[in-house]
Design a protein around this motif. Structure first.
Motif, PDB file in Angstrom:
ATOM      1  N   ILE A 141      43.849  31.339  39.999  1.00  0.00           N
ATOM      2  CA  ILE A 141      43.511  31.143  38.590  1.00  0.00           C
ATOM      3  C   ILE A 141      42.005  31.111  38.323  1.00  0.00           C
ATOM      4  O   ILE A 141      41.585  31.142  37.166  1.00  0.00           O
ATOM      5  N   HIS A 142      41.189  31.075  39.369  1.00  0.00           N
ATOM      6  CA  HIS A 142      39.741  30.943  39.165  1.00  0.00           C
ATOM      7  C   HIS A 142      39.161  32.038  38.278  1.00  0.00           C
ATOM      8  O   HIS A 142      38.458  31.768  37.297  1.00  0.00           O
ATOM      9  N   ASP A 143      39.424  33.302  38.609  1.00  0.00           N
ATOM     10  CA  ASP A 143      38.809  34.397  37.861  1.00  0.00           C
ATOM     11  C   ASP A 143      39.274  34.420  36.415  1.00  0.00           C
ATOM     12  O   ASP A 143      38.499  34.744  35.503  1.00  0.00           O
ATOM     13  N   TYR A 144      40.529  34.095  36.199  1.00  0.00           N
ATOM     14  CA  TYR A 144      41.050  34.037  34.836  1.00  0.00           C
ATOM     15  C   TYR A 144      40.311  32.972  34.028  1.00  0.00           C
ATOM     16  O   TYR A 144      39.889  33.207  32.894  1.00  0.00           O
ATOM     17  N   LEU A 145      40.137  31.789  34.630  1.00  0.00           N
ATOM     18  CA  LEU A 145      39.426  30.712  33.954  1.00  0.00           C
ATOM     19  C   LEU A 145      37.968  31.089  33.694  1.00  0.00           C
ATOM     20  O   LEU A 145      37.441  30.875  32.607  1.00  0.00           O
ATOM     21  N   GLU A 146      37.329  31.660  34.712  1.00  0.00           N
ATOM     22  CA  GLU A 146      35.920  32.036  34.575  1.00  0.00           C
ATOM     23  C   GLU A 146      35.728  33.047  33.460  1.00  0.00           C
ATOM     24  O   GLU A 146      34.801  32.928  32.638  1.00  0.00           O
ATOM     25  N   PHE A 147      36.610  34.038  33.406  1.00  0.00           N
ATOM     26  CA  PHE A 147      36.492  35.082  32.393  1.00  0.00           C
ATOM     27  C   PHE A 147      36.680  34.505  30.990  1.00  0.00           C
ATOM     28  O   PHE A 147      35.956  34.848  30.055  1.00  0.00           O
ATOM     29  N   ASN A 148      37.625  33.588  30.843  1.00  0.00           N
ATOM     30  CA  ASN A 148      37.898  33.006  29.537  1.00  0.00           C
ATOM     31  C   ASN A 148      36.848  31.992  29.112  1.00  0.00           C
ATOM     32  O   ASN A 148      36.499  31.909  27.928  1.00  0.00           O
ATOM     33  N   LEU A 149      36.322  31.225  30.062  1.00  0.00           N
ATOM     34  CA  LEU A 149      35.421  30.134  29.712  1.00  0.00           C
ATOM     35  C   LEU A 149      33.966  30.553  29.596  1.00  0.00           C
ATOM     36  O   LEU A 149      33.235  30.025  28.762  1.00  0.00           O
ATOM     37  N   VAL A 150      33.519  31.482  30.438  1.00  0.00           N
ATOM     38  CA  VAL A 150      32.094  31.836  30.392  1.00  0.00           C
ATOM     39  C   VAL A 150      31.816  33.330  30.456  1.00  0.00           C
ATOM     40  O   VAL A 150      30.692  33.762  30.186  1.00  0.00           O
ATOM     41  N   GLY A 151      32.809  34.128  30.820  1.00  0.00           N
ATOM     42  CA  GLY A 151      32.528  35.534  31.081  1.00  0.00           C
ATOM     43  C   GLY A 151      32.855  36.480  29.960  1.00  0.00           C
ATOM     44  O   GLY A 151      32.426  37.628  29.969  1.00  0.00           O
ATOM     45  N   ARG A 152      33.594  36.018  28.986  1.00  0.00           N
ATOM     46  CA  ARG A 152      34.093  36.918  27.948  1.00  0.00           C
ATOM     47  C   ARG A 152      33.406  36.682  26.626  1.00  0.00           C
ATOM     48  O   ARG A 152      33.333  35.561  26.146  1.00  0.00           O
TER      49      ARG A 152
END
Length: 223
Positions: A141-152
């Motif tokens: 779930i790390h990449d999904y969280l990262e993309f939603n929280l800071v990457g997108r």
């Protein structure tokens, strides 16, 4: 009021609750990380105010899960960190956590352009069942969280409206842009494999593309 990086409080709260649910945690803390690796602008859920105050005032310097120790790791677990590097500082921090009823915790580190800009702590209290394969779940779930929280950078409303994309289709697009497989998208969103395929068919039709790579390229241009 806490204002997370580039997102609404509601969207950040949903992502945090998603991680908490997957890992069956009892409390969470989402925070931003400044250029000096100082933790700021916390969003807390079921975290004692006194524990948080003591952490910010003094105990964070002993925290083995602090971003300053992260190097290139996407996440770390307290019990593992203290076993791998048992020092007076880590022992003191573990004792501090135990005093506040924290049995164990996992911290995620989220990067933008290679720099840690935010993090999230999932904590387990007494009586909590820590899931088997916790580190494997965290990796999924790390990449999904990262993309939603800071990457997108979210699509402007007019863009979503222009293509007629639903909120669930946008969720699928986000995960496609993270390089996730259909099975991983299914696990992250809690939907069936066949449903993922149906969403992709609709996305291709609405965007006028034929491949996943074309979706990623199109989203990059929009962002």
């Amino acid at each position: 009021m806490f204002t997370p990086i580039g997102r609404s409080d509601s969207a950040t709260g949903q992502a945090v609750q998603f991680a908490k649910g997957i890992l069956e945690g009892s409390s969470t803390a989402f925070y931003e990380v400044d250029d000096d690796l100082k933790l700021t602008r916390f969003m807390l859920s079921n975290v004692s105010a006194d524990f948080h105050r003591q952490y910010v005032e003094s105990m964070n310097r002993l925290d083995p899960l602090h971003p300053k120790h992260a190097a290139d790791k996407p996440f770390a677990r307290l019990s593992v960190a203290t076993e791998q590097c048992f020092t007076a500082e880590t022992a003191a921090y573990r004792s501090f956590a135990n005093q506040w009823g924290i049995v164990d915790m996992v911290d995620f580190f989220f990067r933008r352009n290679g720099r840690i800009v935010a993090g999230m702590s999932i904590q387990w209290g007494p009586g909590c069942k820590i899931p088997d394969g916790t580190m494997d779940l965290a990796a999924k779930i790390h990449d999904y969280l990262e993309f939603n929280l800071v990457g997108r950078t979210p699509l402007a409303g007019e863009e979503a409206s222009r293509y007629g994309l639903t909120s669930r289709e946008l969720d699928v697009i986000e995960l496609v842009c993270c390089g996730r497989t259909n099975r991983e998208i299914s696990e992250c969103l809690g939907i069936g494999h066949a449903t993922v395929k149906t969403h992709l068919i609709h996305i291709f039709e609405k965007l006028g593309v034929e491949t996943r790579s074309a979706v990623v390229a199109m989203m990059s241009k929009l962002h």
